[in-house]
Write a protein that holds these residues in place. Structure first.
Motif, PDB file in Angstrom:
ATOM      1  N   LYS A   5      14.748  34.795 -10.291  1.00 25.88           N
ATOM      2  CA  LYS A   5      14.181  33.925 -11.310  1.00 25.88           C
ATOM      3  C   LYS A   5      14.408  32.495 -10.874  1.00 25.88           C
ATOM      4  CE  LYS A   5      18.339  34.100 -14.173  1.00 25.88           C
ATOM      5  NZ  LYS A   5      18.868  34.489 -15.466  1.00 25.88           N
ATOM      6  N   TYR A   8      16.146  27.081 -12.999  1.00 22.43           N
ATOM      7  CA  TYR A   8      16.215  26.439 -14.311  1.00 22.43           C
ATOM      8  C   TYR A   8      16.231  27.440 -15.462  1.00 22.43           C
ATOM      9  CZ  TYR A   8      11.179  26.997 -13.716  1.00 22.43           C
ATOM     10  OH  TYR A   8       9.940  27.501 -13.463  1.00 22.43           O
ATOM     11  N   LEU A   9      16.048  28.721 -15.185  1.00 20.53           N
ATOM     12  CA  LEU A   9      16.176  29.740 -16.217  1.00 20.53           C
ATOM     13  C   LEU A   9      17.528  30.450 -16.151  1.00 20.53           C
ATOM     14  CD1 LEU A   9      12.620  31.348 -16.235  1.00 20.53           C
ATOM     15  CD2 LEU A   9      13.569  29.623 -17.756  1.00 20.53           C
ATOM     16  N   SER A  10      18.410  29.972 -15.294  1.00 22.92           N
ATOM     17  CA  SER A  10      19.724  30.579 -15.142  1.00 22.92           C
ATOM     18  C   SER A  10      20.686  30.048 -16.197  1.00 22.92           C
ATOM     19  CB  SER A  10      20.287  30.280 -13.750  1.00 22.92           C
ATOM     20  OG  SER A  10      21.630  30.679 -13.676  1.00 22.92           O
ATOM     21  N   ARG A  11      21.217  30.950 -16.991  1.00 19.31           N
ATOM     22  CA  ARG A  11      22.184  30.565 -18.017  1.00 19.31           C
ATOM     23  C   ARG A  11      23.444  29.988 -17.363  1.00 19.31           C
ATOM     24  NH1 ARG A  11      22.707  31.598 -23.311  1.00 19.31           N
ATOM     25  NH2 ARG A  11      24.808  31.706 -24.142  1.00 19.31           N
ATOM     26  N   TRP A  14      22.859  26.273 -16.469  1.00 17.06           N
ATOM     27  CA  TRP A  14      22.879  25.412 -17.656  1.00 17.06           C
ATOM     28  C   TRP A  14      24.277  25.306 -18.251  1.00 17.06           C
ATOM     29  CZ3 TRP A  14      19.404  21.951 -18.543  1.00 17.06           C
ATOM     30  CH2 TRP A  14      18.131  22.124 -18.031  1.00 17.06           C
ATOM     31  N   LEU A  45      18.660  26.026 -22.890  1.00 14.82           N
ATOM     32  CA  LEU A  45      18.002  27.162 -22.273  1.00 14.82           C
ATOM     33  C   LEU A  45      16.738  27.549 -23.033  1.00 14.82           C
ATOM     34  CD1 LEU A  45      18.123  29.140 -19.969  1.00 14.82           C
ATOM     35  CD2 LEU A  45      19.497  30.643 -21.393  1.00 14.82           C
ATOM     36  N   GLN A  46      16.778  27.511 -24.342  1.00 12.42           N
ATOM     37  CA  GLN A  46      15.590  27.796 -25.143  1.00 12.42           C
ATOM     38  C   GLN A  46      14.515  26.744 -24.904  1.00 12.42           C
ATOM     39  OE1 GLN A  46      17.051  28.067 -29.152  1.00 12.42           O
ATOM     40  NE2 GLN A  46      18.022  30.055 -28.800  1.00 12.42           N
ATOM     41  N   SER A  49      12.972  27.323 -21.449  1.00  8.94           N
ATOM     42  CA  SER A  49      12.089  28.492 -21.499  1.00  8.94           C
ATOM     43  C   SER A  49      10.766  28.159 -22.166  1.00  8.94           C
ATOM     44  CB  SER A  49      12.770  29.639 -22.239  1.00  8.94           C
ATOM     45  OG  SER A  49      13.901  30.077 -21.546  1.00  8.94           O
ATOM     46  N   ALA A  52       8.743  25.959 -19.750  1.00  5.70           N
ATOM     47  CA  ALA A  52       8.230  26.766 -18.645  1.00  5.70           C
ATOM     48  C   ALA A  52       7.039  27.614 -19.089  1.00  5.70           C
ATOM     49  CB  ALA A  52       9.335  27.660 -18.088  1.00  5.70           C
ATOM     50  N   GLY A  53       7.110  28.162 -20.281  1.00  7.53           N
ATOM     51  CA  GLY A  53       5.992  28.936 -20.824  1.00  7.53           C
ATOM     52  C   GLY A  53       4.754  28.082 -21.021  1.00  7.53           C
TER      53      GLY A  53
END
Length: 68
Positions: A5, A8-11, A14, A45-46, A49, A52-53
């Motif tokens: 992944k 930047y989507l890695s918990r 962050w 993180l939200q 996400s 990114a969407g």
């Protein structure tokens, strides 16, 4: 664990960034709890996400070629 992944989507990324920022803020005199760091990490993180969407949707709508 074979799937990848974006970073930047890695918990973990962050949470680490928030830990560094809260550490610096604490050294500067701003009070932070561990719970604050967790809440900030979840919120960031939200937000990432969601952005990114949106970028994916905008990219697909503005694409000139079909997916094939």
């Amino acid at each position: 664990m074979t799937e990848t992944k974006p970073w930047y989507l890695s918990r973990t990324i962050w949470a680490s960034a928030v830990a560094v920022l809260t550490g610096v803020a604490g050294a500067a005199g701003l009070p932070f709890d561990a719970a604050d760091g967790t809440l900030i990490t979840d919120t960031l993180l939200q937000g990432v996400s969601a952005v990114a969407g949106l970028i994916a949707i905008i990219g697909r709508l503005s694409a000139k070629d079909r997916i094939g």
